[in-house]
Structures are given as structure tokens and as C-alpha cells.
Scaffold this motif. Structure first.
Motif, PDB file in Angstrom:
ATOM      1  N   VAL A 101       0.941  -1.132   0.019  1.00  0.00           N
ATOM      2  CA  VAL A 101       0.026  -0.176   0.074  1.00  0.00           C
ATOM      3  C   VAL A 101       0.785   1.297  -0.029  1.00  0.00           C
ATOM      4  CG1 VAL A 101      -1.572   1.197   1.332  1.00  0.00           C
ATOM      5  CG2 VAL A 101      -1.997  -1.258   1.041  1.00  0.00           C
ATOM      6  N   ALA A 318      -8.982  -1.493  -0.408  1.00  0.00           N
ATOM      7  CA  ALA A 318      -7.847  -0.202  -0.077  1.00  0.00           C
ATOM      8  C   ALA A 318      -7.935   0.693  -1.227  1.00  0.00           C
ATOM      9  CB  ALA A 318      -6.680  -0.705   0.398  1.00  0.00           C
ATOM     10  N   THR A 471      -3.512   2.362   5.052  1.00  0.00           N
ATOM     11  CA  THR A 471      -4.392   2.742   3.871  1.00  0.00           C
ATOM     12  C   THR A 471      -5.190   4.126   4.048  1.00  0.00           C
ATOM     13  OG1 THR A 471      -6.248   1.575   5.109  1.00  0.00           O
ATOM     14  CG2 THR A 471      -4.537   0.441   3.570  1.00  0.00           C
TER      15      THR A 471
END
Length: 527
Positions: A101, A318, A471
Motif C-alpha cells: 500500500v 483499499a 491505507t
């Protein structure tokens, strides 16, 4: 492992964030019906994805780390142990969802950064410092010495790194220690400390070798910071051409919920690339080291499959819903903060404008910082690993330090750290103004805090900065920075670093209180 308990754990982690976004997104900071719909669907995917992923980690991946750690330490071969420690740290980090991420978010604002080069540098940093941490345990080097020397070296590297990489470097230290990495590293550290504790039950200072069970994760989290600093220095000397990712314009070309199937092929490819090294590592350990019976191998394979499915769902939620909503909410609040403001201009001797900054209205400043503080308090209280940590500290302290006290201290600290991050977004002051005093205080406290609590504190820095921070909160900061006219690469990155720094101070202060209360109790007993 009970599916219901694991689902309850992840719901308690994600649901508070969803409620706060609904509250603000429908009132003072409207983010639009399409973004809200994506966010809600993304939230459901994050919940189920994280549940399946963590369940797969528990039944298929953790046993590999535990058995490998026990087998390696029992062989009493230092070279083999150190090489395997580097290998484990490297492979596990590549599969860490928080790292994926973070790399996507860096890539989103810096097209010339290679995502996989960044991930590989981070993985190598973790591997090297895991190896260093294991060596420290074997040689009985005080944790304080390793931390002080390592952080001095890291800060020296950071000052040589371009500003655009400084915040990313310290963020990577918190993002790396996520739900995949921490269990593996802690299992390895506990295994090595357990073998050493059989040789000696204490030392000349009266400290138990069991205290060394903690601290390995804290040392490992330094590695990514040093690695990204090195990557930034190399990138500055050898600039790369911009790389336009296929998914970069996904939100511009795809509307509504079609974003999720649109990004699925890309995520499948990414997750396959991330987990394949882990599968290779598991196979090598099974063949040459741990040799589990067939039924346990089947269980391990099932866990790896569940981890794959869960990670795909988590990243879909996400990237398709959570991160865009966080960025949009931050953008709306950031734009609100600078709308209709006065501007301060600084002129040079020639009469040219050299600097121009908007001065937000007082109410808007308070709103943005307040929202950041609320997110901070809720995020850290909702992280599943924080609940595990608070239980651990309550147990270690014999009930003297209650879980509620720990949660209050962590919530207050993280709320303040994200409040500082929002202030940085608005006013653009340097990250060093917070990091240097914070880490200096953390290292000074190691001289007064019990050894056990120092290890727990530095381990917990990554625990506080879990999936929700990586996230949502970072996306929120990126959106606020972009809309308020700042430089996201400099002003927004660093928020995970501040979240990860807070527990270093909070838990060591609690450890000092525990030490003082213990001494007071002992004096009372003497009377």
C-alpha cells in the motif's frame, strides 16, 4: 482459530473509521455519492479481506516461522542463523500488505519511483536489521546500545537524502511492521531468546535473558528507514525516467463500482508477485529444515491460499474504496481550511516574490486538526495488534499497568501525532522539528526505563501504525496536502512515522512508572 473472533477483530478495527467518514462525509466535508459508495463497498472488502488474510497467516504462515526459528536456533550454527534471518526478513517484507500500500501511494505522487525497486530496498533493509537484531541477542549486546547507534546512523543518512524521500523513509519503518511481518519476526526473536535463556537465567545486573524476547521488531523497523534513505540518495544521483502505471488513471476512466473489477487483474498480478517468494521460502524450509508431516503441510497450503485470497480482497478494498475516500475527505477539509484566506508574501531584495503562503482561518485550522486527532485516537484504539500489546503489558506488569491506561496513553499520543501532521500539511514546517526531539526523548528514556519495557516500546511502534494507518490516514494526509497547495511528497509523508514514534515514548514512561511503583511497594514491604 475461530472465524467469528477473527471477523469481530477486524470489524472493530475498520468499522470506527467507516462511521467517522460517514459522519464527516455526509455533513461538513461532503465527498460525493460515488466516492461514498466506493468507500462503503471498499470497507466491506477490507473487513473480509483482512479477516481471511489474518486467518491464513495464523494457520499457514505463522507455523512456518515458529518451526523455522526453533529449528535454526537448535542447530547452534550462527552463520546459518544469520543468513536465514536475513532471508526470512527479506521474503516476509515483500509479502507485507502495508508495504504494498505504501509503495502504491509513493508511486501515485512520484512517477519516477520504481515500486518494486522501493519494495526490494525496504525488504533488504528489514532483512539486514533482523540479522543484526538476532546477532545482538546471541552476543547479549544491550538493546539500548544498538538503538542509539542505529538511529544516529539513520538520521545522518536522512539528512543526506532528498526531502521527497525523508518522510517516505520514516513512514516505511512503521508500515513495514504489519500483520505479516511482526508475527514472523517476533517468533524468530522469541525462539533465539528462549535458547539463550537455557544457558543463563540472568546476568550480573540481575536482568533476565528473557527480556531479549522483545526488541527485535523495533530493530527491524529501523532497516526500511535506512534502506529508503539509501534509495533516495541513489535516485538523486541516477534519476530514472517516469513510469506511467496502467492503473494510474483508473479512477478517471472508470466510474462507480466498476473500479473494483477494473483493478482486479493488476492486483492479482501484484499479490502473486508478493506471495510467490513466500511460497518458495516455505517449500525450502519444509524440504531442508522443518520437515512437517503431510497433514500439517496441507494445513500450511490452505493457509497460503487463504492469505492470497484475503490479500487480493484487502488491496481491492483499499485501492478501490478506502484510499480514494480518505484522500477526497482530506482534500475537502484541506480546501476548506485555505478558502478565502489572506496570503503572506515574502520578497527578496530585488522585489520578487520568493514565498507565498495562505494563512487559514482559525476555525478551519481547528476543524482539520481536530478531525486528524479523532482519526488518530480511533485508529490506534481499533488496531487489533494494539489490543494484543496492551494485554501483554498488563500481564508483564502483573496487572499494575492496566490495559485501559495503556489505551488512553496510546490514543492521546497518536491523536497528538496526527494533529501535528495536519499542522505540517497547513503550515509546511519540517518533519525534523517533531522527529528529532521525539526520538531523542525516546532514546534518553532507555536509560531510565526497565529493559523489558524498552523492548516492548520499540516493538510497539510498528504495532500502532497498522493497516488502517497505512491505507486511510496517509491517504487523508495526502489529500489535505494536495488541496491546500502543499507538496504531498514532503508535507504528507511522515504521518506514519509520527504514529510509530508515539508508543516509544508512551510505553517507556509507563515502564518508568511501573519501576517506581515496584520500588515503592518493595520499600513498604521492608517496613
Amino acid at each position: 482459530m475461530n472465524w467469528y473472533l477473527k471477523l469481530k477483530e477486524t470489524v472493530s478495527s475498520v468499522a470506527p473509521i467507516m462511521l467517522i467518514v460517514l459522519l464527516f462525509g455526509l455533513t461538513v466535508a461532503p465527498i460525493g455519492s460515488e466516492t461514498m459508495m466506493r468507500f462503503l463497498v471498499g470497507g466491506v472488502l477490507v473487513i473480509f479481506g483482512l479477516t481471511i488474510f489474518l486467518f491464513g497467516v495464523d494457520i499457514g504462515i505463522l507455523p512456518i516461522g515458529e518451526r523455522a526459528g526453533a529449528a535454526l536456533t537448535s542447530k547452534r550454527n550462527l552463520k546459518l542463523l544469520l543468513a536465514a534471518s536475513f532471508f526470512i526478513g527479506f521474503m516476509i517484507t515483500i509479502a507485507e500488505p502495508d508495504v504494498q500500500v505504501l509503495a502504491d501511494q509513493v508511486k501515485g505522487i512520484a512517477a519516477n519511483v520504481s515500486k518494486w525497486a522501493l519494495i526490494l530496498f525496504i525488504a533488504a533493509g528489514v532483512g539486514f536489521f533482523v540479522m543484526l537484531g538476532i546477532l545482538r541477542t546471541v552476543l547479549s549486546v544491550p538493546l539500548r546500545i544498538v538503538l542509539i547507534v542505529s538511529y544516529i546512523a539513520v538520521f545522518a543518512m536522512a539528512f543526506l537524502t532528498p526531502k521527497t524521500f525523508q518522510g517516505v523513509a520514516f513512514d516505511s519503518g512503521g508500515a513495514t511492521t504489519g500483520p505479516m511481518t511482526v508475527p514472523f519476526i517476533m517468533a524468530l526473536g522469541v525462539g533465539v531468546a528462549a535458547v539463550r535463556s537455557k544457558k543463563t537465567s540472568g546476568n550480573a545486573n540481575g536482568e533476565s535473558s528473557g527480556d531479549d524476547s522483545f526488541g527485535l521488531t523495533g530493530i527491524a523497523s529501523i532497516g526500511p528507514v535506512a534502506a529508503v534513505c539509501l534509495y533516495g540518495i541513489i535516485s538523486a544521483k541516477f534519476p530514472q525516467a517516469a513510469d506511467t502505471a496502467v492503473t494510474a488513471s483508473a479512477e478517471e476512466t472508470v466510474t462507480g463500482l466498476a473500479i473494483f473489477p477494473h483493478i482486479l487483474p493488476h492486483i492479482l498480478k501484484e499479490v502473486t508477485s508478493a506471495l510467490f517468494p513466500l511460497v518458495v521460502m516455505a517449500a525450502l524450509f519444509q524440504i531442508f529444515l522443518i520437515k512437517m508431516p503431510p497433514f500439517q503441510v496441507i494445513r500450511m497450503v490452505r493457509g497460503l491460499v487463504l492469505s492470497f485470497v484475503g490479500l487480493v480482497l484487502f488491496l481491492m478494498g483499499a485501492q478501490g474504496g478506502f484510499m480514494p475516500a480518505g484522500e477526497k475527505l482530506g482534500a475537502v477539509l484541506g480546501k476548506l481550511a485555505i478558502s478565502g484566506d489572506k496570503f503572506v508574501k515574502v520578497f527578496n531584495t530585488a522585489g520578487d516574490v520568493t514565498f507565498s503562503m495562505g494563512i487559514p482561518g482559525a476555525a478551519e485550522i481547528v476543524l482539520l486538526i481536530l478531525v486528524g486527532c479523532i482519526f488518530g485516537a480511533v485508529v490506534v484504539s481499533a488496531e487489533p495488534a494494539v489490543w494484543v500489546l496492551t494485554d501483554q503489558v498488563e500481564s508483564v506488569s502483573g496487572g499494575t499497568i492496566k490495559r485501559k491506561v495503556m489505551l488512553i496513553a496510546l490514543s492521546a499520543g497518536v491523536a497528538i501525532s496526527i494533529g501535528f501532521s495536519m499542522a505540517r500539511v497547513l503550515f509546511g514546517f519540517s518533519l525534523w522539528y517533531v522527529l528529532i526531539p521525539g526520538y531523542a526523548l525516546s532514546l534518553i528514556l532507555t536509560f531510565f526505563c526497565p529493559k523489558l519495557f524498552t523492548g516492548i516500546a520499540f516493538d510497539s511502534g510498528g504495532v500502532a501504525s497498522g493497516p488502517m494507518t497505512s491505507t486511510f490516514v496517509l491517504s487523508f494526509a495526502l489529500g489535505a496536502s494536495s488541496s491546500s497547495g502543499g507538496n504531498p511528497a514532503v508535507d504528507a509523508f511522515g504521518v506514519i512515522a509520527l504514529v510509530a514514534m508515539t508508543p516509544l515514548i508512551a510505553i517507556q514512561i509507563l515502564g518508568i512508572f511501573f519501576k517506581l511503583k515496584t520500588k515503592k511497594r518493595e520499600k513498604g514491604g521492608d517496613k
